[in-house]
Structures are given as structure tokens and as C-alpha cells.
Design an enzyme around this catalytic site. Sequence first.
Site, short mmCIF file in Angstrom:
data_model
loop_
_atom_site.label_atom_id
_atom_site.label_comp_id
_atom_site.label_asym_id
_atom_site.label_seq_id
_atom_site.Cartn_x
_atom_site.Cartn_y
_atom_site.Cartn_z
CB SER A 142 2.22 0.74 -1.58
OG SER A 142 1.68 1.52 -2.62
CE1 TYR A 166 7.57 2.85 -1.24
CE2 TYR A 166 5.88 3.01 -2.93
CZ TYR A 166 6.25 3.05 -1.60
OH TYR A 166 5.29 3.28 -0.64
N1 LIG Z 1 2.40 8.31 1.49
C1 LIG Z 1 1.76 7.48 0.66
O1 LIG Z 1 1.01 7.93 -0.23
C2 LIG Z 1 1.92 6.01 0.81
C3 LIG Z 1 1.19 5.18 -0.07
C4 LIG Z 1 1.30 3.81 0.06
C5 LIG Z 1 2.10 3.28 1.05
N2 LIG Z 1 2.79 4.08 1.89
C6 LIG Z 1 3.62 3.45 2.92
O2 LIG Z 1 3.28 4.00 4.19
C7 LIG Z 1 4.43 3.97 5.04
C8 LIG Z 1 4.70 5.35 5.61
O3 LIG Z 1 4.99 6.21 4.54
P1 LIG Z 1 4.95 7.81 4.66
O4 LIG Z 1 4.25 8.30 3.47
O5 LIG Z 1 4.53 8.22 6.00
O6 LIG Z 1 6.52 8.13 4.46
P2 LIG Z 1 7.49 9.23 5.11
O7 LIG Z 1 6.75 10.43 5.53
O8 LIG Z 1 8.62 9.36 4.15
O9 LIG Z 1 7.99 8.49 6.43
C9 LIG Z 1 8.79 7.34 6.34
C10 LIG Z 1 9.31 7.04 7.71
O10 LIG Z 1 10.19 5.90 7.61
C11 LIG Z 1 11.40 6.24 8.26
N3 LIG Z 1 12.52 5.46 7.77
C12 LIG Z 1 13.03 5.39 6.53
N4 LIG Z 1 14.10 4.58 6.52
C13 LIG Z 1 14.27 4.13 7.78
C14 LIG Z 1 15.18 3.28 8.40
N5 LIG Z 1 16.21 2.72 7.73
N6 LIG Z 1 15.04 3.01 9.73
C15 LIG Z 1 14.03 3.57 10.41
N7 LIG Z 1 13.14 4.42 9.90
C16 LIG Z 1 13.26 4.68 8.58
C17 LIG Z 1 11.55 7.73 8.03
O11 LIG Z 1 12.51 8.27 8.93
P3 LIG Z 1 13.36 9.61 8.57
O12 LIG Z 1 12.47 10.78 8.94
O13 LIG Z 1 14.55 9.47 9.46
O14 LIG Z 1 13.69 9.57 7.12
C18 LIG Z 1 10.13 8.16 8.32
O15 LIG Z 1 9.90 8.20 9.70
C19 LIG Z 1 5.57 3.42 4.17
O16 LIG Z 1 5.69 2.03 4.39
C20 LIG Z 1 5.10 3.71 2.77
O17 LIG Z 1 5.70 2.86 1.82
C21 LIG Z 1 2.73 5.44 1.80
#
Ligand SMILES: NC(=O)c1ccc[n+]([C@@H]2O[C@H](COP(=O)([O-])OP(=O)(O)OC[C@H]3O[C@@H](n4cnc5c(N)ncnc54)[C@H](OP(=O)(O)O)[C@@H]3O)[C@@H](O)[C@H]2O)c1
Length: 243
Positions: A142, A166
Site C-alpha cells: 500500500s 498497518y
Molecule cells: N482496499 C484498499 O483500499 C487497499 C489499499 C491498499 C492496499 N490494500 C491491500 O490489498 C490487499 C487486499 O485487501 P482488501 O482490501 O481486498 O482486503 P479485504 O477485503 O479485507 O480482504 C483481505 C483478505 O485477506 C484474508 N486474510 C486476512 N488474514 C488472513 C490470514 N491470516 N490468512 C489468510 N487470509 C487472511 C481475508 O480473509 P477473511 O475473509 O477470512 O478475513 C480476506 O480474504 C491487502 O494486502 C491490503 O493491505 C488494500
Amino acid sequence: MSERTTALVTGANKGIGYEIAAGLGALGWSVGVGARDPERLEEAVGKLRAAGVEAFGVPLDVTDDASVAAAAQLLRERGGRLDVLVNNAAITGGRPQEPTVADPGLVRDVVETNVIGVIRVTNAMLPLLRRSASPRIVNMSSSVGSMTRQAAAGPGEGQGPISAAYGPSKTFLNAVTMQYAKELHGSNILINAGCPGYCATDLNGFRGHRTAGQGAQIAIRLATLPDDGPSGRFFDDDGEVPW
Ligand SMILES: NC(=O)c1ccc[n+]([C@@H]2O[C@H](COP(=O)([O-])OP(=O)(O)OC[C@H]3O[C@@H](n4cnc5c(N)ncnc54)[C@H](OP(=O)(O)O)[C@@H]3O)[C@@H](O)[C@H]2O)c1
């Protein structure tokens, strides 16, 4: 061994990870859907298959040594080769996480998932990746982990919320990504960090202004880099992100 390009996406049951799995599947790849919850895993695999993706379930909790070892064994039994690993799973850790009040346990949990989890999964999958002609590793990071952007934000302002957990976990992940690239230099493995932009997902209470599908694009780009592509760098849709 399967002729089909095979990828594994961690945290692929929802959000950006799901869309990365869908996008790689649309290329005709076989996609391992990593998820820690069996029901959410089954549901995501079903949805992807209904959309025409050759998806298979990979039970995977990135914080659990045994789970990660079992995931590597599952992939070994499926054909023994992995072409692309997308380390997408992450947590924010909840609130509060301003440095002066952050619970050290919360910080530890976030680093355990967002950084140690990536190292754990990557190292377990490396023997399978080494069997690919063009292995790629994508670490979903991020821009809140960019020290340059944090420094450029005004006094009292953060690039994203002020945080001891984070944001710094993504700075740590970026540093680790570069160290992997240095060690793997001279091999055919390319490893890069990608920022999806601010996307509407569970991670931020769906406040992001981009879709998860848009966020997945940078991962798909880094997963499909040509053999002379970059390694040890950090990109978003607009190009290179400063460290
Ligand atoms: N959304 C944004 O604006 C944004 C911005 C910058 C970077 N990112 C990055 O993009 C990536 C995806 O984020 P997202 O927004 O899609 O988040 P999200 O919707 O919260 O999804 C996160 C995923 O990670 C899984 N997870 C969490 N802990 C885990 C563990 N211990 N073992 C296996 N799976 C695990 C969750 O599973 P559960 O469903 O079981 O919880 C879910 O499938 C992340 O690396 C995040 O930091 C996101």
C-alpha cells in the site's frame, strides 16, 4: 505436470484477492484460491467456477505454519509447479493504532499477517515456483507504507491514517520485497510490490473510491511481467511508487 499456468492468491475469498483470482482465471490460468475459512473458501471457488475460472481451493491461514505447509503439499500433489504467487492476504488490525495508544499485541498481529505471513508463504512456495519457467511473486502493499509519501504529507497528517501497525507493516513488507529481489537476482524469479489504490472493500468499511476489480489490475500486471521485467520495485496503476 500441468501445461496451464498456475497461480496461488492468498486471501482470495473476497475483495481485491477475489478479483485478482478472477482476473488471472480470465487469462485461462488455473487459480488456487487461498482462504482461511472453509465456507468462505468454498463459496469463492464456486463463484469463480460459475464465472468460468479453473479455480481450486487452497485452505490457507498465512499465520499458521502447518496450514501453509499443507497448502504447499496440496500444490505439490496437484502438479508440483507454481508459476505465480500473489501475497494478498492482510489485516488492518482494527483501532486504535495511533502510535501513542496502540496495543503492542495489535501491532504484533498485523506484522504477523502482513509481513511474516508473506515470508512464511513465499518460502513454502519457493520450491514450487523454482520449477516454473517464469516465476512471479506479487506482494500486495500500500502507498501508506511509502516513507517518501509519509514524509511528504504535512505535519500532523499521514498518508492514510496515522498508524503504528498497518502502514508500517507495508513499509516492512516493501523492505522485505526488495531484500527478496536482491537475493533472487540472477534467477528467473521476479518479485515486486503493488499498491491497488483506495478500493471499496471490507478492509476500509467500503470507503474506497475504486472498485476491487480496479485494485486487482496492478497485481495482474505484475503477475504477467515479461522475463526482462523489473524486480524489487513498487508500482501502482500510475507507475512507480516511491519507497
Ligand atoms: N482496499 C484498499 O483500499 C487497499 C489499499 C491498499 C492496499 N490494500 C491491500 O490489498 C490487499 C487486499 O485487501 P482488501 O482490501 O481486498 O482486503 P479485504 O477485503 O479485507 O480482504 C483481505 C483478505 O485477506 C484474508 N486474510 C486476512 N488474514 C488472513 C490470514 N491470516 N490468512 C489468510 N487470509 C487472511 C481475508 O480473509 P477473511 O475473509 O477470512 O478475513 C480476506 O480474504 C491487502 O494486502 C491490503 O493491505 C488494500
